[in-house]
Design an enzyme around this catalytic site. Sequence first.
Site, PDB file in Angstrom:
ATOM      1  N   CYS A   1       0.869  -1.179   0.000  1.00  0.00           N
ATOM      2  CA  CYS A   1       0.000   0.000   0.000  1.00  0.00           C
ATOM      3  C   CYS A   1       0.907   1.231   0.000  1.00  0.00           C
ATOM      4  O   CYS A   1       2.038   1.182   0.462  1.00  0.00           O
ATOM      5  CB  CYS A   1      -0.885  -0.004   1.239  1.00  0.00           C
ATOM      6  SG  CYS A   1      -1.910   1.474   1.370  1.00  0.00           S
TER       7      CYS A   1
ATOM      8  N   ASP B   1       0.710   3.836   1.727  1.00  0.00           N
ATOM      9  CA  ASP B   1       0.767   4.480   3.041  1.00  0.00           C
ATOM     10  C   ASP B   1       2.222   4.742   3.459  1.00  0.00           C
ATOM     11  O   ASP B   1       3.072   3.864   3.312  1.00  0.00           O
ATOM     12  CB  ASP B   1       0.092   3.548   4.056  1.00  0.00           C
ATOM     13  CG  ASP B   1      -0.207   4.247   5.364  1.00  0.00           C
ATOM     14  OD1 ASP B   1       0.766   4.611   6.057  1.00  0.00           O
ATOM     15  OD2 ASP B   1      -1.385   4.439   5.682  1.00  0.00           O
TER      16      ASP B   1
HETATM   17 ZN    ZN Z   1      -3.110   1.386   3.113  1.00  0.00          ZN
END
Ligand code: ZN
Length: 528
Positions: free
Chosen positions: A187, A189
């Site tokens: 991800c 993030d």
């Molecule tokens: Zn994420």
Amino acid sequence: MNTRNRPGQRISPLHTATRQPYGLGTPAGVLQARARQSVFSSHEFSLNSDVPPNPACSTDSGRPCHHPLTNESENRRLLAHEVKIKNSFDAIVQVLKRIASLQHEPDFEQRAQAIAREQLGFELPADILADAWVADLDMRALYGESVMRMLRLLAEQARHTNPQQDTDEAMAFFLDSGYHAVDISPCSDGRLKGLVRYILRLPDGAVRSRKAYAGAMFDVDANVKRWVETELMRFREGRPVTADAGTRYLKVAVYHWSSSNPTHEGCAAHGSNVTAAAEAGLKRLNEFRQAIENSFCCGASVDNLLIGVDTDTDAIKVHIPDADGAMSLYRFVDNIELYRATVNDDASSARLKLHRAILEASAITGWGAGNGEPHEGMRRLIASLLINNLSQIEYVCSNWGGRYADIGHAERFINVGEGFEEFQMRNLAYLAHLHTVEEGAPDMDVGIKIFTKLNVKHGLPIPIAIHYRYDSRVPGCRERSAERCQRIRAAIEGRYPDLAAKGLLACSMTVQDKRPGSPIELVEAITA
Ligand SMILES: [Zn+2]
Ligand SMILES: [Zn+2]
């Protein structure tokens, strides 16, 4: 007398360095508490004092953890690196405060530059300093420019010091497990930015691609294309092994969750729902495999692996494929459990338990039941990833006081476009992977929202590093990438006009050749 196993003998200097000595004069309350101070001070934003301790060491009575399979020297090296990078960014505000206090003194420009050179390692933009006598010093512009200069300085230093010698060894290790290419999609993030180097402890060069996608929902078409390129290289050039070597391509998807605040600090792309995040990753992996098998004959296939990361502790959960390569959300090895179960063992029994845990997970019945064990190469690979991650669990444990204090966001800048491969570190940058602003608008809005709390609230601008890679073998690619930076910048300023008008968006534009180790180039220098 053998004193080598004396209690306390194996405590690493990291654990003891920050602790005050205990003595007769120590108040009983202090002795009782035995607070272990962490190397990193907690960030003001999103600090949560109710954060529970790390489950890996919650049974621990104040004694620092030491796992027999931890690579302590690597932990020390990574810590020094992380402290240096983060402190460099965090020093900017202090240095600028000092410079601001001098702005009405004689020789201001010379003195300011001398301080900047000494404390930050670079000079400040002369025009901003020169204008200080007429109006007050433009601290917003100075701050934004300083963050970007620091970024380029550190990237430059990283290019010269990055150890690439482990790459051959890691490549050999992957080949030994039967893989000629490993492609990881985490991800996007910021808390997963340290995935390859910190969480999985793999050398950069060994991983073919680690492009991040929101929610780890990677682009199947783009991945099929990359697979084709990889396989073509084997046929045409025999790199890294010839096509008849019988090795495989490994695709890894990485989702994440937050064990201490699962409903708020998990994956934003999946509404902090860990099951949804894991399911989405697994679905993409299955689609990718299906695409390869349907499009190419002669038994073309890939191996898949799904990994979850608890972003509070950096502990991984590895979903164990069965003999057919199929995975289940309910069949996995949780490394934090493994850490706890083996922390007091000696190295060989810890290793034995670890291998047994993989086999036990494979034998699970019920919802997670699969068709037997994965092949031997996959088992060896999983074991290595688990062992590597034990070091990271201890890294978080000993340096961050059990669990990251900044379980939320504490990024230093927004990175638009492509990531700086020089920095692979947790929470350093929020990555908005945009092709056009329209397409990536939600990602960008989230980033602006985070930095409104982190920076704008304190009057500081939002540093935005717009960065794209180009292929120097393709004529005109460099110039097109530079123009794209300018288009993206204009679009960002158009989307957040209030912030732009107040000088609260500090954009910098850079491009870089795709070849590893290429320098970062300023767009102004290309388009001028
Ligand atoms: Zn994420
Ligand atoms: Zn611990």
